[in-house]
Design a protein around this motif. Structure first.
Motif, PDB file in Angstrom:
ATOM      1  N   ARG A  48       3.806  -1.496   0.566  1.00 51.03           N
ATOM      2  CA  ARG A  48       3.954  -1.675  -0.762  1.00 51.03           C
ATOM      3  C   ARG A  48       2.820  -1.397  -1.383  1.00 51.03           C
ATOM      4  N   ALA A  49       2.719  -0.997  -2.688  1.00 50.75           N
ATOM      5  CA  ALA A  49       1.627  -0.445  -3.244  1.00 50.75           C
ATOM      6  C   ALA A  49       1.215  -1.136  -4.750  1.00 50.75           C
ATOM      7  N   PHE A  50      -0.214  -1.576  -4.808  1.00 53.51           N
ATOM      8  CA  PHE A  50      -0.368  -2.384  -5.862  1.00 53.51           C
ATOM      9  C   PHE A  50      -1.542  -2.018  -6.582  1.00 53.51           C
ATOM     10  N   GLU A  51      -1.465  -1.693  -7.835  1.00 51.69           N
ATOM     11  CA  GLU A  51      -2.505  -1.122  -8.964  1.00 51.69           C
ATOM     12  C   GLU A  51      -3.544  -2.139  -8.948  1.00 51.69           C
ATOM     13  N   ILE A  52      -4.750  -1.948  -8.799  1.00 48.68           N
ATOM     14  CA  ILE A  52      -5.787  -3.158  -9.006  1.00 48.68           C
ATOM     15  C   ILE A  52      -6.707  -3.189 -10.261  1.00 48.68           C
ATOM     16  N   GLU A  54       7.362   0.650  -2.608  1.00 50.91           N
ATOM     17  CA  GLU A  54       7.425   0.183  -4.263  1.00 50.91           C
ATOM     18  C   GLU A  54       6.140   0.050  -4.802  1.00 50.91           C
ATOM     19  N   LEU A  55       5.907   0.535  -5.809  1.00 52.57           N
ATOM     20  CA  LEU A  55       4.636   0.442  -6.646  1.00 52.57           C
ATOM     21  C   LEU A  55       4.734  -0.584  -7.636  1.00 52.57           C
ATOM     22  N   VAL A  56       3.670  -1.541  -7.607  1.00 45.92           N
ATOM     23  CA  VAL A  56       3.620  -2.687  -8.431  1.00 45.92           C
ATOM     24  C   VAL A  56       2.449  -2.201  -9.527  1.00 45.92           C
ATOM     25  N   PRO A  57       2.910  -1.915 -10.662  1.00 46.07           N
ATOM     26  CA  PRO A  57       1.714  -1.480 -11.627  1.00 46.07           C
ATOM     27  C   PRO A  57       1.108  -3.071 -12.147  1.00 46.07           C
ATOM     28  N   TYR A  58      -0.130  -2.779 -12.408  1.00 47.06           N
ATOM     29  CA  TYR A  58      -0.925  -3.938 -12.828  1.00 47.06           C
ATOM     30  C   TYR A  58      -0.100  -4.536 -13.898  1.00 47.06           C
ATOM     31  N   PRO A  66       8.702   1.376  -9.631  1.00 47.26           N
ATOM     32  CA  PRO A  66       8.503   2.938  -9.216  1.00 47.26           C
ATOM     33  C   PRO A  66       8.621   2.989  -7.584  1.00 47.26           C
ATOM     34  N   LYS A  67       9.131   3.900  -7.062  1.00 46.24           N
ATOM     35  CA  LYS A  67       9.119   4.032  -5.551  1.00 46.24           C
ATOM     36  C   LYS A  67       8.606   5.429  -5.221  1.00 46.24           C
ATOM     37  N   PHE A  68       7.904   5.553  -4.233  1.00 47.00           N
ATOM     38  CA  PHE A  68       7.634   6.783  -3.416  1.00 47.00           C
ATOM     39  C   PHE A  68       7.461   6.678  -1.855  1.00 47.00           C
ATOM     40  N   ARG A  69       7.171   7.793  -1.336  1.00 44.56           N
ATOM     41  CA  ARG A  69       6.865   7.580   0.270  1.00 44.56           C
ATOM     42  C   ARG A  69       5.625   8.513   0.638  1.00 44.56           C
ATOM     43  N   ILE A  87      13.307  -5.582   0.000  1.00 41.61           N
ATOM     44  CA  ILE A  87      12.936  -3.922   0.159  1.00 41.61           C
ATOM     45  C   ILE A  87      13.868  -3.055  -0.441  1.00 41.61           C
ATOM     46  N   THR A  88      13.578  -1.938  -0.904  1.00 38.20           N
ATOM     47  CA  THR A  88      14.668  -0.950  -1.161  1.00 38.20           C
ATOM     48  C   THR A  88      14.351   0.415   0.068  1.00 38.20           C
ATOM     49  N   VAL A  89      15.540   1.093   0.103  1.00 38.80           N
ATOM     50  CA  VAL A  89      15.814   2.216   1.041  1.00 38.80           C
ATOM     51  C   VAL A  89      15.994   3.505   0.244  1.00 38.80           C
ATOM     52  N   ASP A  90      15.724   4.537   0.715  1.00 35.99           N
ATOM     53  CA  ASP A  90      16.206   5.980  -0.062  1.00 35.99           C
ATOM     54  C   ASP A  90      17.603   6.400   0.594  1.00 35.99           C
ATOM     55  N   SER A  91      17.934   7.286   0.270  1.00 37.88           N
ATOM     56  CA  SER A  91      19.452   7.963   0.546  1.00 37.88           C
ATOM     57  C   SER A  91      19.717   8.289   2.157  1.00 37.88           C
TER      58      SER A  91
END
Length: 253
Positions: A134-138, A96-100, A120-123, A85-89
């Motif tokens: 986690r986010a995955f592009e389908i 985390e976003l996993v593009p196709y 890429p990362k977001f909240r 995993i990754t964390v912010d400040s």
């Protein structure tokens, strides 16, 4: 209890300290230090250990590990894998976003901290429930009306037995790669049955041994808006209008 667990697992796998050191790419003397409790491994080494023994990091340091393994509750049986995993400040977990296009790389780097750092990362403020997301592009139309290009946000599932039949989820497997399907458990069989919402696609099974990760779908993000529903009266009117236009074209000939 890492020292006790490491020695126990090494013997269970019939590995010498030299052989284990080679797998972990460290010096043999460090294996002895870990097993005697004179030193603690770095996180990267700890994750490599977990991979070698097919356990999660939590299980690797669990004081009841030998008893759990004898009872058949190992990660190999439940298919739990090491999760990076990754964390912010503020030390909060990112999504985390996993593009196709990165799907193939994800299968090789899902446990690699360096690979995860490059994603890429977001909240999402509306997702406050505990867990790792986690986010995955389908891609594709197998889960219509959710269109191709949609981003599915999933919550990590530690044990597949927790999944209820019909739950939509991202399944990461060595057999199929990354797919978005509805999951059904197969009684007395080491497999999951995956169903598409699009009836044009037949269900199929994936072996639990090939499943790397499961992410229960919790939200989705799409830039494609659904088509407005057409009432029966409106549809009837459109058909009549089309018939009149066809009739007029025939009359003009």
């Amino acid at each position: 209890m890492l020292s006790t667990n490491l020695k126990y697992l090494r013997k269970q796998y019939n590995l010498t300290q030299v052989q284990l050191a080679e797998k972990l790419e460290i010096k043999r003397s460090l294996i002895g230090a870990y097993e005697e409790g004179r030193a603690e491994p770095k996180l990267v080494t700890l994750m490599k250990m977990a991979q070698v023994f097919q356990l999660s990091v939590d299980e690797l340091i669990n004081p009841n590990l030998p008893n759990n393994l004898k009872a058949g509750n190992s990660a190999k049986a439940s298919n739990v894998k090491v999760l990076s995993i990754t964390v912010d400040s503020q030390d909060r977990e990112n999504i985390e976003l996993v593009p196709y296009k990165a799907s193939a790389g994800y299968l090789n780097g899902y446990a690699d901290p360096e690979f995860m750092e490059e994603l890429p990362k977001f909240r999402l403020p509306m997702i406050q429930a505990p867990g790792t997301y986690r986010a995955f592009e389908i891609k594709g139309d197998s889960m219509l009306p959710i269109p191709s290009g949609t981003v599915i946000v999933g919550r990590y599932v530690e044990r597949w037995q927790e999944i209820k039949d019909g739950t939509p989820a991202i399944v990461v497997s060595l057999q199929e790669g990354i797919v978005f399907k509805r999951i059904y458990q197969q009684k007395n069989q080491p497999a999951l049955r995956l169903h598409s919402d699009n009836p044009a696609y037949e269900p199929y099974e994936v072996s639990l041994e090939d499943v790397v990760e499961l992410w229960e779908a919790k939200a989705y993000i799409s830039t494609t808006f659904p088509m407005a529903e057409i009432s029966l009266d409106k549809l009837t009117s459109l058909v009549l209008d089309l018939q009149q236009q066809v009739h007029k074209l025939k009359s003009d000939k």
